[in-house]
Design an enzyme around this catalytic site. Structure first.
Site, PDB file in Angstrom:
ATOM      1  N   HIS A 131       0.829  -1.207   0.000  1.00 24.70           N
ATOM      2  CA  HIS A 131       0.000   0.000   0.000  1.00 24.70           C
ATOM      3  C   HIS A 131       0.862   1.254   0.000  1.00 24.70           C
ATOM      4  O   HIS A 131       0.611   2.202  -0.760  1.00 24.70           O
ATOM      5  CB  HIS A 131      -0.898  -0.028   1.241  1.00 24.70           C
ATOM      6  CG  HIS A 131      -1.643   1.242   1.497  1.00 24.70           C
ATOM      7  ND1 HIS A 131      -2.958   1.432   1.136  1.00 24.70           N
ATOM      8  CD2 HIS A 131      -1.259   2.399   2.097  1.00 24.70           C
ATOM      9  CE1 HIS A 131      -3.352   2.646   1.497  1.00 24.70           C
ATOM     10  NE2 HIS A 131      -2.339   3.249   2.085  1.00 24.70           N
ATOM     11  N   GLU A 132       1.886   1.277   0.838  1.00 20.97           N
ATOM     12  CA  GLU A 132       2.723   2.474   0.938  1.00 20.97           C
ATOM     13  C   GLU A 132       3.563   2.684  -0.321  1.00 20.97           C
ATOM     14  O   GLU A 132       3.709   3.814  -0.795  1.00 20.97           O
ATOM     15  CB  GLU A 132       3.617   2.379   2.179  1.00 20.97           C
ATOM     16  CG  GLU A 132       2.860   2.341   3.489  1.00 20.97           C
ATOM     17  CD  GLU A 132       1.982   3.573   3.706  1.00 20.97           C
ATOM     18  OE1 GLU A 132       2.320   4.654   3.187  1.00 20.97           O
ATOM     19  OE2 GLU A 132       0.961   3.447   4.392  1.00 20.97           O
ATOM     20  N   GLU A 193      -5.983   6.958  -0.638  1.00 15.41           N
ATOM     21  CA  GLU A 193      -5.924   5.721   0.143  1.00 15.41           C
ATOM     22  C   GLU A 193      -6.583   4.569  -0.595  1.00 15.41           C
ATOM     23  O   GLU A 193      -6.056   3.451  -0.642  1.00 15.41           O
ATOM     24  CB  GLU A 193      -6.597   5.938   1.501  1.00 15.41           C
ATOM     25  CG  GLU A 193      -5.836   6.866   2.435  1.00 15.41           C
ATOM     26  CD  GLU A 193      -4.477   6.314   2.812  1.00 15.41           C
ATOM     27  OE1 GLU A 193      -4.382   5.120   3.161  1.00 15.41           O
ATOM     28  OE2 GLU A 193      -3.499   7.075   2.752  1.00 15.41           O
TER      29      GLU A 193
END
Length: 271
Positions: A131-132, A193
């Site tokens: 995700h990051e 996100e």
């Protein structure tokens, strides 16, 4: 006489900003239009200085803990496309109880030790790191600092990433996604996100990590975040919205995982 909007737009600064904005449109990996006012070199400098500042604040963790996080990060970053402008990734584990992680332009990954209490296995940690890293691949940091700069008078707070001390440094760290004060998996906007969730899920699956572990991860997160504000008051999607979005993406990510396993990609990172 009251000046009209069109007359105000004829001021030199307004004309410059409008022209710069029109010339600085890009597209995210999922096809969304983005504002990108800064060059890759400028973003890398911001990332480097922000990472250095983070290192000054917290002690590092080495040994087996670092090796475990490095193992997961290596498998994820091996799947980063060649055109992503990052040749090498530096990975650090920081001694801090908050469940934070981040990745910065220029190839910097930070994981707080508190996150390892929530991520129960390599697949769950891969969901976070994927995700990051996806934030970097999707150019979200450029979009955030560009939006911030475009809404202020000139670009003073972000001039060549200089002046990272004090409040300005904290602001830039937050915009890049490395501000520890922001809580679990540091916030961009809700659309950033959600985009990073989808891209990160694909990335972890391509590396041979089970994408269904992302659901378990967010169930763990939900258990740790009782009393969180409602989604419309938060920069993050709600835990339930996030879980639903990941479940919807599994139909695309699972075949990537199965193909990766068939190709011999079977990470074995030991805690």
């Amino acid at each position: 006489m009251k000046r009209t909007l069109s007359s105000r737009l004829r001021t030199p600064l307004a004309i410059a900003m409008v022209g710069l904005t029109l010339a600085a449109c890009s597209t995210s990996p999922l096809g969304r239009s983005q504002l990108a006012l800064f060059s890759n070199d400028e973003l890398e400098q911001m990332g480097q200085q922000s990472f250095a500042q983070y290192q000054e604040k917290l002690p590092e963790v080495g040994g087996a803990t670092h090796d475990y996080v490095q193992c997961v990060a290596d498998a994820i970053t091996a799947e980063v496309p060649a055109g992503a402008q990052v040749d090498e990734w530096e990975v650090k584990v920081f001694e801090d109880d908050s469940a934070n992680a981040f990745a910065l332009p220029g190839g910097y990954i930070g994981v707080n030790s508190g996150l390892l209490d929530i991520t129960k296995n390599q697949d769950q940690l891969a969901a976070v790191i994927g995700h990051e890293v996806a934030h970097v691949l999707a150019n979200h940091a450029n979009e955030r600092v560009s939006t911030q700069a475009a809404t202020q008078t000139g670009l003073s707070i972000l001039q060549s990433a200089a002046g990272l001390e004090g409040a300005t440094g904290e602001q830039l760290m937050g915009l890049l996604g490395a501000g520890a004060q922001y809580g679990v998996i540091l916030p961009f906007s809700r659309k950033h996100e959600s985009e990073a969730d989808k891209l990160g899920l694909d990335l972890m699956a391509e590396a041979g990590f089970n994408p269904s572990a992302s659901i378990e991860l967010w169930q763990n997160m939900a258990a740790q975040s009782q009393g969180a504000p409602p989604e419309w008051l938060s920069t993050h999607p709600s835990n339930q919205s996030r879980i639903q979005g990941l479940q919807d993406r599994l139909d695309e990510a699972t075949p990537l995982y199965e193909q990766a396993r068939a190709n011999g990609k079977r990470p074995n990172c030991q805690r």
